[in-house]
Structure formats: structure tokens, C-alpha cells
Design an enzyme around this catalytic site. Structure first.
Site, PDB file in Angstrom:
ATOM      1  N   MET A 267       0.832  -1.198   0.000  1.00 29.68           N
ATOM      2  CA  MET A 267       0.000   0.000   0.000  1.00 29.68           C
ATOM      3  C   MET A 267       0.869   1.250   0.000  1.00 29.68           C
ATOM      4  SD  MET A 267      -2.978   1.369  -0.002  1.00 29.68           S
ATOM      5  CE  MET A 267      -3.099   3.143  -0.109  1.00 29.68           C
ATOM      6  N   GLU A 268       0.494   2.191  -0.867  1.00 30.50           N
ATOM      7  CA  GLU A 268       1.345   3.352  -1.165  1.00 30.50           C
ATOM      8  C   GLU A 268       1.152   4.550  -0.245  1.00 30.50           C
ATOM      9  OE1 GLU A 268      -1.283   2.283  -3.121  1.00 30.50           O
ATOM     10  OE2 GLU A 268      -2.341   3.969  -4.024  1.00 30.50           O
ATOM     11  N   HIS A 301       6.159  -0.185  -8.039  1.00 29.21           N
ATOM     12  CA  HIS A 301       4.754   0.218  -8.170  1.00 29.21           C
ATOM     13  C   HIS A 301       4.345   1.184  -7.051  1.00 29.21           C
ATOM     14  CE1 HIS A 301       0.480  -0.487  -9.331  1.00 29.21           C
ATOM     15  NE2 HIS A 301       0.276  -0.241  -8.053  1.00 29.21           N
ATOM     16  N   GLU A 302       4.607   0.796  -5.821  1.00 29.02           N
ATOM     17  CA  GLU A 302       4.182   1.656  -4.706  1.00 29.02           C
ATOM     18  C   GLU A 302       4.946   2.977  -4.726  1.00 29.02           C
ATOM     19  OE1 GLU A 302       1.540   0.540  -3.600  1.00 29.02           O
ATOM     20  OE2 GLU A 302       1.825  -1.554  -4.145  1.00 29.02           O
ATOM     21  N   HIS A 305       3.529   5.336  -7.265  1.00 33.74           N
ATOM     22  CA  HIS A 305       2.275   5.954  -6.814  1.00 33.74           C
ATOM     23  C   HIS A 305       2.530   7.309  -6.140  1.00 33.74           C
ATOM     24  CE1 HIS A 305      -1.131   3.439  -7.604  1.00 33.74           C
ATOM     25  NE2 HIS A 305      -0.731   2.406  -6.904  1.00 33.74           N
TER      26      HIS A 305
HETATM   27  N1  B3K Z   1      -3.530   0.809  -3.781  1.00 33.52           N
HETATM   28  C1  B3K Z   1      -3.314  -0.452  -3.118  1.00 33.52           C
HETATM   29  C2  B3K Z   1      -4.469  -1.374  -3.207  1.00 33.52           C
HETATM   30  C3  B3K Z   1      -5.511  -1.137  -2.175  1.00 33.52           C
HETATM   31  C4  B3K Z   1      -6.536  -2.233  -2.212  1.00 33.52           C
HETATM   32  C5  B3K Z   1      -7.689  -1.958  -1.314  1.00 33.52           C
HETATM   33  N2  B3K Z   1      -8.625  -3.045  -1.268  1.00 33.52           N
HETATM   34  C6  B3K Z   1      -2.103  -1.147  -3.646  1.00 33.52           C
HETATM   35  C7  B3K Z   1      -1.661  -0.749  -4.987  1.00 33.52           C
HETATM   36  O1  B3K Z   1      -2.346  -0.873  -5.969  1.00 33.52           O
HETATM   37  O2  B3K Z   1      -0.579  -0.251  -5.095  1.00 33.52           O
HETATM   38 ZN    ZN Z   2      -1.369   0.475  -7.167  1.00 34.05          ZN
END
Ligand code: B3K
Ligand code: ZN
Length: 893
Positions: A267-268, A301-302, A305
Site C-alpha cells: 500500500m502506497e 509500483h508503490e 504511486h
Molecule cells: N492501492 C493499493 C491497493 C488497495 C486495495 C484496497 N482493497 C495497492 C496498490 O495498488 O498499489
Molecule cells: Zn497500485
């Protein structure tokens, strides 16, 4: 969990918030069973919205006090919402103070504030912040946060939140505190806190602009030796975003924290990413090449973001792909750039397309089909899908392709210009997918994207995978070749009619000797139902190489002969299409065989032409090992099944197993050479070349054990056992174990036992141990009893999402031959687990519920049995919204 039937939330109903929250000052008194949260906000009315009550979201909170401008105020509850009607009039900001308590130790959903291994973690996306305090829990409300954490100093020595540490110190009663301030405004879904006994690997870096930053990777004591790769990946991500897009790190400190209880990958949260341990911890002894690659890509990826998602966020959750599709595209490009050599880039592209076609295409053809920008949802957590992520990334990739110009064939420069404009226009805002597409198009006014923008955006609004039909006609008399492309798209739930998409089709032509016809490579833009494209001065009838590098997420029909496919496989300059040609030939053989109802026990599925071609690939010194491994890997049972109108999973399984057996036996000598040539000795490195070699060597070992099984020989299983024992890294050790388990040889059992004994204290390795047994090729129905037995194993724990995924999901979603049983026992097992999981973790349960999405495609008796199992789940009256939405869509007509 709600008792009443919930209503769908619709995109067209979006309205701006009636209030803005400018600042949030949170104080946490952390205690596992009763955490106290004081939330002081500066709130003002949104002058653009007619005056109305302030409705704050909350869930499973105990409300103790509400104050406005330091005094008491009246309030009421409306379901889960706290409603404040008597607020100060006018546009002046006022203070709103809310005091609540919650119980993190009872939070089994892992959404909001929860306890794992005696530490506190949060997960707020999408709607977890409301489980921490009352708030306007929607992404378009962006505020500045100050956070004070207070906790027992012995038990929680590390106290983290977003941004910069302002001060820390001790308090009475053995407690201490830390105060954090986030310099950037953010939506509440990016809030995070962590408290516990953690240690950090630290790295100071200097960015291009000369600024210093501190990077930290926090893990449990004892895991520090497994954080080097994550830290390297983070440093590489920071450098890459600056080099490719000019996007620097905008924080003094960037933290990653690993937890073993997490619903997804990572999670970012701004400046404080929280990760599943699976995407942080790696050492050569415990992690495979795939794990190393996964860490690089998720860390990337994170981190990416931080700009695409955090600096510019989503106006509402329907715009989720604005951040996810774009960020997946960015992490895919990052991994390709990190792989370096051209062939490794192609390997990464093939892997990405394989996921798209085996998971997203079925989603697009099933009951959960939805556009990249959905129109409605009941539970937003159900829409973190391969469509939003992977198809969303393909949509962004097509934009890049459609802004290409002479000298910028891939469109990278044009796309980077578009990104620059996107940030100039929208930095600090919560925006829509339209804003993004508009910026890319406006920065490239001469491009096909700009010319066709409105129509291009149908990729955001229409669900379903388009089908492109290609027909080539060669004219001997005027030496022209006319390629006619036509498109269609099947209806999806709620969308019966589809308008034509804008589809970039990269093509090239090959002559009869397989040589490229120079000067004819181009990107055709198909935007009508049917269009013809003429190639002039073609000396003889060419073979078209279509949809190179998979330039659009479509199904392509083209009637090439086997000889033509073989020519593309042997000669094309486009590595993706070489791989694709091999896949086509294999799929066609499987389909022909299944449709003719032939018996895999007595007839062979693969013909000599295909087997010869595979031999040639294996022995071609010019091809990389990683690429060979992909070409030699047969299309999955899921992919083959998707090409059939009605699926008998046992027949598909038997046919694919027969194909594998044939490849193993017919190429035995070649596999031996391959195994000998590709073993990597010396120190472990996860680079593309050596990981490719390991992949091919392990495939060879697998094939050799399979061939031995047929001959009743124990020579290769014996060698596999030795390789298992001698292995100096997890990739080779697990590869050898997989070969043994896959062949069903008696040596598999002691090897599995030894593997468990060796790694009993390594949770992520024990996950592999469960997963391997749950996904092993089924032999006369043996998998389900093994899975049931493994559920009783002392190491099994359904409440830990990684463990649940390793056993339950591996069986239900990654083992079609074992799961789809004629006696329905696999489906019964599935329904039991969905119900069991739903009682404490709806998000994970709803993921599992999707395993039967494609039940309507099944042949009898599977179809009826699957339907009965789904109905059994749907009949439960106390289901979560998450599971209810999935099963009711599955059962909808
Ligand atoms: N943004 C989070 C995913 C959250 C999921 C919530 N059920 C991870 C990601 O895509 O980077
Ligand atoms: Zn993401």
C-alpha cells in the site's frame, strides 16, 4: 457487515463534497483492545455546494465526544454516518473535534487499524479510514495531517506515521510519543501509522537536484538480512522515475514497513508504504527468482504511486484506474528498463500479456465484467481487479503508442510530454481519467490519440475484450497486399451494444523465406468496424505478423496456415509474436483434439511439425534461456478453456497433461542437453540472464522427471532429489522439489518433509510448501484430500491471508484439474471456505468467491454443481457486501 441489502453506488451520482477538511490533527493512545483517537479538524463549507448537513463516515467506532469550536454540539446517527446539522453558517472555517475508541485486536478484516504480531498497522484504502475515526472518507477531500502517537515504550519502541518526525520523547507510565507532520496534502486513504518492535535498514541517497533523502525498510528483528533487495529496488525506483519522467522524491524520508498479515501486496501510503512481507523479504536461500522480480516490481509500483496516485489522486473511486492503470504501466516499464537487454524486455512483456490474457480476458467475459472506469459498484474493494489494473495499463500503453512520431517510434517522448503537462495542470488535485487522457492528447496535438480522443476513451467506458479479425489478400498483378481488419465486441452485463474502439495494430510483413520485408513495419489504427490497409510493391504473397508486442488488448483472429505460424515462430523480428506463434500452434492442436473427442491415452495431441519447431527453439544458440522457457511452456488450462464454447475441465486437464508428457518424451535428449547447459553455478544473482537459465534448467528437470515417470525409471527423480539437496538457492531447490512433486514419484514425499523441516521458521517458504501441494497436477482426485489434510496442519491458519492464499486459493484457482471434480467435492470445499472466511475477512473471502466466475461456461455435470455451490453461498443471510456482490453477479441471468 450490513444486514440490509445495499444499494449500488453510481458514477453519474457524483457530487462535490459539501465541506472541505483543511487540516487534521490526530492523537492516538495506542492500546490493542482499546485505542483512543482524538481527531481535531479545521472544516469549512464548500462554497460551490448548497448548504447541507455534514455527514461523516464511521464504522465499528465507539463515539465518546463531539465538539465544535471548543463547545458541545448536537449530532445524530444515520446508519453508519455521524450527522451534524447545527454547524456555523458562512464560509469561515471552524474546529471540529471528535473523540472515539476502537478495538484493533478484534479487527480481523485487516482494514483500518489492526494488530499483527503484537504491532499496529493500518490499511485505509479504499474505505478503512472510517474505521479509525469519523471523516469524509472520500478521495477528493485532501487535508494536511499532523499525527501524535502515544504507546508503551517497551512494547512499541518504533512509532511511525506519514511525513517528517517533528518530535519524540517519553511520557509517564513507561509510555512514549512521536509527532509526525506530512508536508503534503492527502486524501485519508493514504494515511498510515505503524507501531511496534521493528528494525530498519537505512540508506541515504542524494537525488539529481542534490537533495538528501533517508530511505528506510522496517522489518521484524531477525529479518534485516532479507531487506537488501527491497532497498536496492527502492533506490532503483527513485532513480528511474527521475530519469524517465523527471519526477523526483518529494520527501525527506521514505519508509517501507513489512507486515505478515496483509490483504494484498502493498500500500502506497504517503511516505510510509506498508507491504506484505512477501514483497519485501528475500534472500537467495529463501526466495525464488520470481519472488525477487515480484519485489522489484511491487516496490517500484508503490513508489511510483508517490506521483501517480498521491500527488495527483482520484476524484472518486470510479477513477481508480487513473492511478492504478497508470502505475502498473509505469512499473511494467520500470521492470523492462531494469532487465536491460532487448530479449529480457520481451520476456517481461510476454509475462505481462500472459497475465492479462489468462486472468483479465476471462474477467471481461464473465459476470464481473466492468469497464476500466466502472459505472457502478456495491463494494469498491471488489473493483481492485485485473481490469482496472492490467487492462488499465494496456489503455495507457496504447496512448503511448498512439502519440508516437517519426524518431519516437514507441511514443515514449510524446508520452513523457503528456505526463509533464498532466502534472503542470493537476498537481495536488483529485481528478478523473478524462483529465489524464486530455493532458496526454493536448501535449501531442498532431497525434492519432488527439485526433481520435473521444472515441479512444471508449476503452474507459465499454467493457469486454474486442475481437479483431484480419484477412489478407495478395494481388499478383499489381503487387499489392490488402489487409482488412474488422472489429467486434461481445455484449457484457449491462452493455449489450458496443461502438468501435480505437485499436493500434502494429504489423510487419515476412516473405516466403521468413525474412522481414523492409519498410513495411507500421502501426495501423483501426477505428471503424472494418478498414482495409494496402501495402504496395510486395513481390510475393507475404505472411503478416500482426499485433506485434501485443499492441492492443484484443483477441486476434487470423487464418494463417501452420506453416506460416511456424515461419513466424522461427523468423519474426518481433519476439512477442514468435512466442505467440508457438502458443497458437499449441492451442490449435489442443482445440482440434478436444473438438474431435479424441482420447489422449491413445492418440497424440502435438504433431511432428510442432515438436520439431520446439526442438529447434531449444537448441537455438541465439535465443535466451528465459525466452525458450516461455516458448516451451504450454498455454494454461485456463487459457485453453477460454477458447472453448463449453468446457469439460477434466478433458482439458487430460489433454494438456498429455501434451506435456509428449513434449517431455519426444524432446528427452534435448532436455538433457538443456539441463546440463543451463545450470548456474557460483554466487546467486537475480539478473535476467541467470534467472532465465535457472528457469530453463528447472523446466528441463521437470520434463525429465515426467519422462522418467512414464518409463518407470527413477534415474531423473534421483537426480532431482540430489539437486534439491545440493541447491544453493531457493529457485533451484524449489525447482527440483516441484519437479519431484509434479512427477508424482515416491521421492517427493521425503523431499517435502525435508523441505518443511529446513524452513519451518520461514513463513514465506512454508507458504510455498502449502501452495506446491495444493497446485500439484491432480492424480485421480488426490489433491482435495491432501488439501483438507493440510488444513489440519499446525502451520495452517486461515486468518493469515498469505497462508489462506497459499493453500485454499492455490487449490481453487490454480489447479483446475484438481478443483473441478465430477463429484462436486471441490465446489463444496470452495463454498465452505468462502463462508468461513467471510465471517472475519470479507475482502479475502470475496476474492475466493471469484473462483467460480466462469461457471456458465462449464459442461455438465460441472455447471449445475457449480451453480448449486454458488447458491449455497448466496443463501446465507449474513454475507458481507463484498461476497454478496460477487455471488449475486455470478447468479444474475
Ligand atoms: N492501492 C493499493 C491497493 C488497495 C486495495 C484496497 N482493497 C495497492 C496498490 O495498488 O498499489
Ligand atoms: Zn497500485
Amino acid at each position: 457487515m450490513l444486514e440490509e441489502q445495499t444499494k449500488a453506488i453510481r458514477r453519474v451520482d457524483y457530487t462535490a463534497p459539501a465541506f472541505w477538511i483543511d487540516t487534521v490533527d490526530l492523537t492516538f493512545d495506542l492500546d490493542p483492545s482499546k485505542t483512543r483517537v482524538l481527531n481535531k479538524m479545521r472544516v469549512r463549507r464548500n462554497p460551490d455546494v448548497a448548504a447541507q448537513a455534514l455527514r461523516l463516515d464511521g464504522e465499528e467506532l465507539n463515539l465518546a465526544r463531539v465538539m465544535v469550536n471548543g463547545g458541545g454540539t448536537s449530532f445524530k446517527m444515520d446508519g453508519n454516518q455521524l450527522v451534524l446539522e447545527n454547524l456555523p453558517e458562512g464560509n469561515e472555517a471552524f474546529d471540529l473535534e471528535i473523540f472515539t475508541t476502537c478495538n484493533p485486536s478484534k479487527n480481523t478484516q485487516l482494514s483500518g487499524l489492526y494488530v499483527s504480531n503484537d504491532s499496529f498497522f493500518t490499511q485505509c484504502e479504499a474505505e478503512g479510514f472510517r474505521r479509525i475515526t469519523y471523516f469524509l472518507d472520500r478521495p477528493d477531500v485532501m487535508a494536511s495531517y499532523t499525527v501524535t502517537l502515544r504507546a508503551d515504550a517497551q512494547q512499541y519502541p518504533v512509532l511511525l506515521s506519514n511525513g517528517n518526525l517533528l518530535e519524540q520523547g517519553s511520557l509517564d507510565d513507561g509510555r512514549h510519543f512521536a509527532k509526525w507532520e506530512d508536508p503534503h496534502k492527502k486524501p485519508c486513504y493514504l494515511f498510515a501509522l505503524v507501531a511496534g518492535k521493528l528494525v530498519a535498514r537505512e540508506q541515504r541517497i542524494v537525488s539529481r537536484s542534490g537533495k538528501e533523502h533517508l530511505l528506510q525498510v522496517f522489518v521484524r528483528p531477525g529479518d534485516l538480512d532479507k531487506t537488501e533487495h527491497a532497498m536496492n529496488s527502492l533506490m532503483a525506483s527513485v532513480a528511474w522515475d527521475e530519469a524517465r519522467f523527471g519526477l523526483p522524491l518529494d520527501l525527506e524520508r521514505f519508509m517501507i514497513v513489512a507486515t505478515s498479515d496483509f490483504n494484498m501486496g502493498a500500500m502506497e501510503n504517503k511516505g510510509l508504504n506498508i507491504f506484505n512481507t512477501k514483497y519485501v523479504l528475500a534472500s537467495p536461500a529463501t526466495a525464488t527468482d520470481t519472488d525477487f522480480a515480484g519485489i522489484e516490481s511491487v516496490v517500484g509500483h508503490e513508489y511510483f504511486h508517490n506521483w501517480t496516485g498521491n500527488r495527483i489522486t482520484c476524484r472518486d473511486w470510479f477513477q481508480l484506474s487513473l492511478k492504478e492503470g497508470l502505475t502498473v504501466f509505469r512499473d511494467q516499464e520500470f521492470s523492462q528498463d531494469m532487465a536491460g537487454i532487448e530479449s529480457a524486455r520481451a520476456v517481461k512483456r510476454i509475462e505481462d500479456v500472459r497475465v492479462l490474457r489468462t486472468v483479465q480476458f476471462p474477467e471481461d467475459a464473465g459476470p464481473m465484467a466492468h469497464p476500466v472506469r466502472p459505472d457502478a459498484y456495491e463494494e469498491i474493494n471488489n473493483f481492485y481487479t485485473v481490469t482496472i489494473y492490467e487492462k488499465g495499463a494496456e489503455v495507457v500503453r496504447m496512448m503511448q503508442t498512439l502519440v508516437s512520431a517519426p524518431g519516437d517510434e514507441e511514443g515514449r517522448q510524446g508520452f513523457a510530454k503528456g505526463m509533464k503537462l498532466y502534472f503542470e495542470r493537476h498537481d495536488g488535485q483529485a481528478v478523473t481519467c478524462d483529465d489524464f487522457a486530455q493532458a496526454i492528447a493536448d501535449a501531442n496535438p498532431q497525434s492519432s490519440l488527439a485526433n481520435l480522443l473521444t472515441q479512444f476513451k471508449r476503452w474507459y467506458s465499454q467493457a469486454g475484450t474486442p475481437r479483431v479479425h484480419a484477412q489478407g489478400v495478395y494481388n499478383h498483378s499489381n503487387l499489392s497486399y490488402t489487409l482488412t481488419l474488422s472489429q467486434s465486441c461481445a455484449s457484457t452485463p449491462d452493455q449489450s451494444h458496443k461502438e468501435p474502439f480505437v485499436i493500434p495494430v502494429k504489423v510487419g510483413l515476412l516473405n516466403q523465406h521468413g525474412q522481414a520485408l523492409a519498410g513495411h513495419d507500421k502501426t495501423l489504427v483501426l477505428s471503424e468496424a472494418s478498414q482495409s490497409f494496402v501495402f504496395e510493391n510486395i513481390e510475393s504473397e507475404p505472411t503478416p505478423s500482426l499485433l506485434r508486442n501485443f499492441s492492443a488488448p484484443v483477441n486476434l483472429d487470423c487464418d494463417l496456415t501452420d506453416t506460416q505460424w511456424l515461419s513466424i515462430l522461427a523468423n519474426d523480428t518481433d519476439a512477442f509474436n514468435r512466442w505467440e506463434a508457438g502458443q497458437r500452434l499449441a492451442v490449435q492442436s489442443a482445440l482440434r483434439f478436444i473438438r474431435a473427442s479424441k482420447d489422449p491415452q491413445s492418440d497424440s495431441v502435438l504433431d511432428e511439425g510442432y515438436l520439431d519447431a520446439m526442438r529447434t527453439v531449444l537448441s537455438n544458440p541465439e535465443l535466451d534461456s528465459a525466452f525458450k522457457e516461455l516458448v516451451l511452456t504450454l498455454p494454461s488450462e485456463t487459457y485453453i478453456s477460454e477458447q472453448l464454447e463449453s468446457v469439460d475441465p477434466q478433458i482439458v486437464h487430460a489433454v494438456r497433461e498429455a501434451m506435456r508428457q509428449q513434449l517431455a518424451t519426444a524432446l528427452q535428449a534435448d532436455w538433457q542437453t538443456c539441463y546440463a547447459q543451463n545450470r548456474v553455478l557460483g554466487a546467486y544473482s537475480p539478473d535476467a540472464i541467470s534467472s532465465g537459465k535457472r528457469a530453463l534448467a528447472n523446466m528441463a528437470l521437470n520434463m525429465l522427471c515426467l519422462a522418467a515417470q512414464k518409463e518407470g525409471s527413477s534415474v531423473w527423480p534421483g537426480k532431482a532429489l540430489q539437486a534439491f539437496k545440493d541447491a544453493s538457492n531457493m529457485t533451484d531447490r524449489f525447482g527440483a522439489l516441484t519437479a519431484l512433486v509434479g512427477s508424482g514419484h515416491a521421492l517427493a514425499e521425503p523431499a517435502l518433509a525435508q523441505f518443511h523441516a529446513l524452513f519451518k521458521n520461514e513463513a514465506l517458504v512454508i507458504d510455498k510448501w502449502f501452495a506446491l501441494q495444493a497446485s500439484a497436477p491432480d492424480r485421480s482426485g488426490n489433491t482435495l484430500p491432501i488439501v483438507r489434510q493440510l488444513m489440519q496442519h499446525p502451520d495452517f491458519n486461515l486468518r493469515n491471508p498469505n497462508r489462506a492464499r497459499s493453500l485454499i486459493f492455490s487449490y481453487c484457482s490454480a489447479n483446475p484439474g484438481g478443483f473441478h471434480r465430477a463429484d462436486a467435492a471441490g465446489y463444496v470445499f470452495w463454498s465452505e471456505r468462502v463462508i468461513e472466511l467471510d465471517a472475519f475477512n470479507p475482502q479475502v473471502a470475496a476474492r475466493l468467491a471469484r473462483a467460480l466466475d466462469r461457471w456458465k461456461k462449464l459442461a455438465e455435470p460441472y455447471r449445475q454443481a457449480a451453480k448449486t455451490a454458488i447458491e449455497r453461498v448466496a443463501a446465507k443471510t449474513d454475507l458481507s457486501n463484498d461476497v454478496r456482490e460477487v455471488v449475486s453477479r455470478a447468479l444474475a441471468e
